[in-house]
Design a protein around this motif. Structure first.
Motif, PDB file in Angstrom:
ATOM      1  N   ILE A  38      51.696  25.619  39.464  1.00  0.00           N
ATOM      2  CA  ILE A  38      50.285  25.343  39.750  1.00  0.00           C
ATOM      3  C   ILE A  38      49.353  26.239  38.940  1.00  0.00           C
ATOM      4  O   ILE A  38      49.682  27.391  38.667  1.00  0.00           O
ATOM      5  CB  ILE A  38      50.018  25.471  41.278  1.00  0.00           C
ATOM      6  CG1 ILE A  38      48.656  24.924  41.664  1.00  0.00           C
ATOM      7  CG2 ILE A  38      50.205  26.874  41.776  1.00  0.00           C
ATOM      8  CD1 ILE A  38      48.753  23.613  42.349  1.00  0.00           C
ATOM      9  N   GLY A  39      48.208  25.694  38.588  1.00  0.00           N
ATOM     10  CA  GLY A  39      47.234  26.427  37.779  1.00  0.00           C
ATOM     11  C   GLY A  39      46.219  27.149  38.630  1.00  0.00           C
ATOM     12  O   GLY A  39      45.024  26.875  38.531  1.00  0.00           O
ATOM     13  N   ASP A  40      46.707  28.060  39.465  1.00  0.00           N
ATOM     14  CA  ASP A  40      45.809  28.810  40.338  1.00  0.00           C
ATOM     15  C   ASP A  40      46.053  30.300  40.103  1.00  0.00           C
ATOM     16  O   ASP A  40      47.157  30.794  40.377  1.00  0.00           O
ATOM     17  CB  ASP A  40      46.097  28.440  41.806  1.00  0.00           C
ATOM     18  CG  ASP A  40      45.032  28.962  42.751  1.00  0.00           C
ATOM     19  OD1 ASP A  40      44.176  29.763  42.312  1.00  0.00           O
ATOM     20  OD2 ASP A  40      45.051  28.579  43.929  1.00  0.00           O
ATOM     21  N   PRO A  41      45.052  31.020  39.568  1.00  0.00           N
ATOM     22  CA  PRO A  41      45.256  32.430  39.245  1.00  0.00           C
ATOM     23  C   PRO A  41      45.861  33.208  40.411  1.00  0.00           C
ATOM     24  O   PRO A  41      45.468  33.013  41.561  1.00  0.00           O
ATOM     25  CB  PRO A  41      43.843  32.931  38.948  1.00  0.00           C
ATOM     26  CG  PRO A  41      43.107  31.716  38.496  1.00  0.00           C
ATOM     27  CD  PRO A  41      43.677  30.577  39.291  1.00  0.00           C
ATOM     28  N   ASP A  42      46.805  34.096  40.087  1.00  0.00           N
ATOM     29  CA  ASP A  42      47.394  34.934  41.143  1.00  0.00           C
ATOM     30  C   ASP A  42      46.523  36.141  41.446  1.00  0.00           C
ATOM     31  O   ASP A  42      46.776  36.847  42.415  1.00  0.00           O
ATOM     32  CB  ASP A  42      48.804  35.390  40.723  1.00  0.00           C
ATOM     33  CG  ASP A  42      48.800  36.160  39.397  1.00  0.00           C
ATOM     34  OD1 ASP A  42      48.081  35.736  38.464  1.00  0.00           O
ATOM     35  OD2 ASP A  42      49.511  37.170  39.297  1.00  0.00           O
ATOM     36  N   PHE A  43      45.499  36.383  40.634  1.00  0.00           N
ATOM     37  CA  PHE A  43      44.623  37.533  40.875  1.00  0.00           C
ATOM     38  C   PHE A  43      43.640  37.237  42.002  1.00  0.00           C
ATOM     39  O   PHE A  43      43.181  36.100  42.138  1.00  0.00           O
ATOM     40  CB  PHE A  43      43.809  37.846  39.604  1.00  0.00           C
ATOM     41  CG  PHE A  43      44.661  38.162  38.418  1.00  0.00           C
ATOM     42  CD1 PHE A  43      45.427  39.316  38.386  1.00  0.00           C
ATOM     43  CD2 PHE A  43      44.701  37.296  37.340  1.00  0.00           C
ATOM     44  CE1 PHE A  43      46.228  39.597  37.286  1.00  0.00           C
ATOM     45  CE2 PHE A  43      45.494  37.571  36.236  1.00  0.00           C
ATOM     46  CZ  PHE A  43      46.257  38.726  36.217  1.00  0.00           C
ATOM     47  N   PRO A  44      43.306  38.265  42.794  1.00  0.00           N
ATOM     48  CA  PRO A  44      42.223  38.045  43.758  1.00  0.00           C
ATOM     49  C   PRO A  44      40.905  37.885  43.012  1.00  0.00           C
ATOM     50  O   PRO A  44      40.762  38.366  41.880  1.00  0.00           O
ATOM     51  CB  PRO A  44      42.223  39.337  44.596  1.00  0.00           C
ATOM     52  CG  PRO A  44      42.904  40.364  43.765  1.00  0.00           C
ATOM     53  CD  PRO A  44      43.831  39.636  42.812  1.00  0.00           C
ATOM     54  N   THR A  45      39.963  37.201  43.622  1.00  0.00           N
ATOM     55  CA  THR A  45      38.623  37.118  43.021  1.00  0.00           C
ATOM     56  C   THR A  45      38.083  38.545  42.874  1.00  0.00           C
ATOM     57  O   THR A  45      38.202  39.351  43.805  1.00  0.00           O
ATOM     58  CB  THR A  45      37.689  36.308  43.953  1.00  0.00           C
ATOM     59  OG1 THR A  45      38.261  35.023  44.161  1.00  0.00           O
ATOM     60  CG2 THR A  45      36.304  36.170  43.344  1.00  0.00           C
ATOM     61  N   PRO A  46      37.500  38.887  41.721  1.00  0.00           N
ATOM     62  CA  PRO A  46      36.970  40.248  41.541  1.00  0.00           C
ATOM     63  C   PRO A  46      36.044  40.660  42.691  1.00  0.00           C
ATOM     64  O   PRO A  46      35.218  39.864  43.157  1.00  0.00           O
ATOM     65  CB  PRO A  46      36.216  40.151  40.214  1.00  0.00           C
ATOM     66  CG  PRO A  46      36.943  39.066  39.466  1.00  0.00           C
ATOM     67  CD  PRO A  46      37.376  38.071  40.503  1.00  0.00           C
ATOM     68  N   HIS A 207      37.461  28.254  29.312  1.00  0.00           N
ATOM     69  CA  HIS A 207      36.790  29.240  28.457  1.00  0.00           C
ATOM     70  C   HIS A 207      36.823  30.600  29.148  1.00  0.00           C
ATOM     71  O   HIS A 207      36.767  30.685  30.371  1.00  0.00           O
ATOM     72  CB  HIS A 207      35.354  28.812  28.169  1.00  0.00           C
ATOM     73  CG  HIS A 207      35.285  27.812  27.046  1.00  0.00           C
ATOM     74  ND1 HIS A 207      34.283  27.814  26.110  1.00  0.00           N
ATOM     75  CD2 HIS A 207      36.117  26.814  26.716  1.00  0.00           C
ATOM     76  CE1 HIS A 207      34.509  26.836  25.230  1.00  0.00           C
ATOM     77  NE2 HIS A 207      35.606  26.204  25.590  1.00  0.00           N
ATOM     78  N   GLY A 208      36.948  31.626  28.335  1.00  0.00           N
ATOM     79  CA  GLY A 208      37.156  32.978  28.886  1.00  0.00           C
ATOM     80  C   GLY A 208      38.631  33.322  28.854  1.00  0.00           C
ATOM     81  O   GLY A 208      39.011  34.481  28.983  1.00  0.00           O
ATOM     82  N   LEU A 209      39.480  32.309  28.665  1.00  0.00           N
ATOM     83  CA  LEU A 209      40.930  32.529  28.630  1.00  0.00           C
ATOM     84  C   LEU A 209      41.508  32.034  27.302  1.00  0.00           C
ATOM     85  O   LEU A 209      42.417  31.210  27.273  1.00  0.00           O
ATOM     86  CB  LEU A 209      41.604  31.829  29.816  1.00  0.00           C
ATOM     87  CG  LEU A 209      41.153  32.318  31.202  1.00  0.00           C
ATOM     88  CD1 LEU A 209      41.821  31.532  32.303  1.00  0.00           C
ATOM     89  CD2 LEU A 209      41.439  33.807  31.363  1.00  0.00           C
ATOM     90  N   SER A 232      36.529  28.421  38.511  1.00  0.00           N
ATOM     91  CA  SER A 232      37.857  28.492  39.122  1.00  0.00           C
ATOM     92  C   SER A 232      38.838  29.359  38.356  1.00  0.00           C
ATOM     93  O   SER A 232      39.574  30.146  38.954  1.00  0.00           O
ATOM     94  CB  SER A 232      38.461  27.087  39.232  1.00  0.00           C
ATOM     95  OG  SER A 232      37.816  26.345  40.224  1.00  0.00           O
ATOM     96  N   LYS A 233      38.882  29.205  37.045  1.00  0.00           N
ATOM     97  CA  LYS A 233      39.994  29.766  36.286  1.00  0.00           C
ATOM     98  C   LYS A 233      39.706  31.190  35.799  1.00  0.00           C
ATOM     99  O   LYS A 233      40.378  32.119  36.221  1.00  0.00           O
ATOM    100  CB  LYS A 233      40.332  28.844  35.116  1.00  0.00           C
ATOM    101  CG  LYS A 233      40.492  27.367  35.514  1.00  0.00           C
ATOM    102  CD  LYS A 233      41.685  27.104  36.415  1.00  0.00           C
ATOM    103  CE  LYS A 233      41.786  25.611  36.764  1.00  0.00           C
ATOM    104  NZ  LYS A 233      42.972  25.254  37.494  1.00  0.00           N
ATOM    105  N   ALA A 234      38.708  31.366  34.919  1.00  0.00           N
ATOM    106  CA  ALA A 234      38.480  32.692  34.326  1.00  0.00           C
ATOM    107  C   ALA A 234      38.081  33.726  35.375  1.00  0.00           C
ATOM    108  O   ALA A 234      38.368  34.910  35.232  1.00  0.00           O
ATOM    109  CB  ALA A 234      37.404  32.602  33.242  1.00  0.00           C
ATOM    110  N   TYR A 235      37.416  33.273  36.450  1.00  0.00           N
ATOM    111  CA  TYR A 235      36.939  34.217  37.468  1.00  0.00           C
ATOM    112  C   TYR A 235      37.850  34.237  38.695  1.00  0.00           C
ATOM    113  O   TYR A 235      37.513  34.868  39.702  1.00  0.00           O
ATOM    114  CB  TYR A 235      35.497  33.867  37.872  1.00  0.00           C
ATOM    115  CG  TYR A 235      34.556  33.903  36.696  1.00  0.00           C
ATOM    116  CD1 TYR A 235      33.936  35.086  36.306  1.00  0.00           C
ATOM    117  CD2 TYR A 235      34.314  32.752  35.937  1.00  0.00           C
ATOM    118  CE1 TYR A 235      33.098  35.124  35.199  1.00  0.00           C
ATOM    119  CE2 TYR A 235      33.479  32.783  34.823  1.00  0.00           C
ATOM    120  CZ  TYR A 235      32.876  33.964  34.466  1.00  0.00           C
ATOM    121  OH  TYR A 235      32.049  34.012  33.365  1.00  0.00           O
ATOM    122  N   ALA A 236      38.961  33.520  38.633  1.00  0.00           N
ATOM    123  CA  ALA A 236      39.904  33.461  39.762  1.00  0.00           C
ATOM    124  C   ALA A 236      39.192  33.037  41.045  1.00  0.00           C
ATOM    125  O   ALA A 236      39.264  33.694  42.080  1.00  0.00           O
ATOM    126  CB  ALA A 236      40.613  34.805  39.941  1.00  0.00           C
TER     127      ALA A 236
END
Ligand SMILES: Cc1ncc(COP(=O)(O)O)c(C=O)c1O
Length: 386
Positions: A38-46, A207-209, A232-236
């Motif tokens: 899945i394309g969901d960042p594993d990082f928490p939102t900043p 963009h951003g990635l 969704s993506k670059a900013y998690a």
């Protein structure tokens, strides 16, 4: 029994979501699955973004906003496009939405009459053809190939344009391929738009990635363009649901009317947090991008080593699209086997169109440890089966 509408029947399932469901089922039974589907960042939102949302909620930002979105956020989007790409956008041409997905409905809803065509690459993000069909339009798929870096070939693209063509869809960086278009590709698309009168619909959500070279927006090359983008993506921020459409002026009021009726507005406090994402979270984006890049530089050679072919080096997003036809030509059957037998979840290439058959998409929006474990399991499976 009352039949379900043809429109709803014709929507294709998003197969990767079926993989997600089965992976979760196996996990519930106690299996340890390596999740690369899945394309969901594993990082928490900043933190800076989360804190901004909390403050906005406390301060009463819990009501409807203008359908077009908060002026502060539209200004921040203008400033972001000006700082990163050097383009001048009027905030009047921006519609803030609850994610990039609703922005697609606004775009295609404002652009298409029944029978109108949208050209899109095969393979591509599966929602595009589904949105277009749902609105009575016709997706016209143009094959792109790994050996061409998954770019349109100009002659094939031009040949696909007909009297009903309204737009050409591009996604760079791409889901599922990770390919990034060059300046020449974007210029070629812009030239075609100017010559033929069709619009370019550019999905800039990744963009951003971008890991190699500079990032470019279609707006640097032509005004005959719609931009889809989101947080969704670059900013998690996948769960926050925030995105936007940048549209030529004549489409803004129509898009606004669709938004007024179908969605009213994006969440108020999420929009406030979006301002902070754009203005204060760029160091966080850079930090996450560096970690994705480290994973990419591990995963691409590691997958090649175990027998998968990656002809087009992914340069953006967080996916590797690997030719797995030596392991099995039916990508859906292969992804099911890998899940059950190797306990590795990945997306079948067929999910993204016939052009993706024989491929598997591996997401590296997960830790390096998980990637190592996934590759080790795949290697073991390949030794025993391939
Ligand atoms: C190319 C592309 N566009 C749009 C989306 C949807 O994004 P959002 O979460 O903003 O609705 C995705 C999600 O995976 C995507 O890959």
């Amino acid at each position: 029994m009352t039949p379900v509408s043809r429109r709803a029947q014709e929507i294709q399932p998003f197969l990767v979501m079926d993989v997600v469901a089965r992976a979760k089922e196996l996990e519930a039974q106690g299996h340890c699955i390596v999740r690369l589907e899945i394309g969901d960042p594993d990082f928490p939102t900043p933190d800076v973004i989360t804190r901004a949302a909390e403050t906005a909620m406390q301060d009463g930002s819990t009501h409807y906003t203008q359908s077009l979105g908060l002026p502060d956020l539209r200004d921040a989007i203008r400033d972001h496009y000006s700082a990163v790409y050097g383009v001048t956008i009027d905030p009047e041409d921006i519609v803030v939405t609850q994610g990039t997905s609703p922005a697609m409905l606004l775009l295609f809803g404002a652009l298409l009459d029944p029978g109108d065509e949208v050209i899109m690459p095969d393979p591509c993000y599966p929602a595009y053809p589904n949105y277009v069909r749902f609105l009575g339009g016709v997706p016209k798929l143009v094959r792109t190939r790994a050996k061409d870096g998954f770019r349109y070939r100009e002659d094939e693209l031009r040949a696909a344009i007909g009297p009903r063509t309204k737009a050409i869809m591009v996604t760079s960086p791409s889901n599922p391929t990770g390919a990034v278009l060059s300046v020449e590709d974007l210029q070629m698309l812009a030239d075609i738009a100017e010559e033929t009168g069709v619009h370019i619909a550019s999905d800039e959500i990744y963009h951003g990635l971008t890991f190699c070279g500079e990032e470019h927006s279609i707006l640097q090359y032509t005004d005959r363009a719609f931009v889809l983008n989101g947080f969704s993506k670059a900013y998690a921020m996948t769960g926050w649901r925030l995105g936007y459409l940048i549209a030529p002026r004549e489409f803004v009021r129509p898009a606004e009317k669709i938004q007024q009726n179908f969605f009213l507005a994006a969440n108020a406090f999420v929009q406030q947090a979006g301002v902070v994402a754009l203005t204060e979270a760029q160091p966080d984006v850079a930090r996450m991008r560096a970690l994705y890049d480290e994973r990419r530089r591990y995963l691409v050679p590691a997958l090649r080593e175990i027998g998968l072919k990656i002809e087009c080096e992914p340069c953006g997003a967080f996916y590797v699209f690997a030719d797995a036809s030596d392991w099995g030509r039916d990508s859906l059957a292969l992804s099911r086997r890998l899940l059950e037998e190797a306990q590795v979840a990945c997306a079948p290439g067929i999910d993204f169109g016939q052009g993706g058959e024989g491929f598997l998409r591996f997401s590296y929006a997960t830790s390096l440890e998980q990637l190592h474990e996934g590759v080790a399991r795949l290697a073991r499976w390949a030794r025993m089966n391939a």
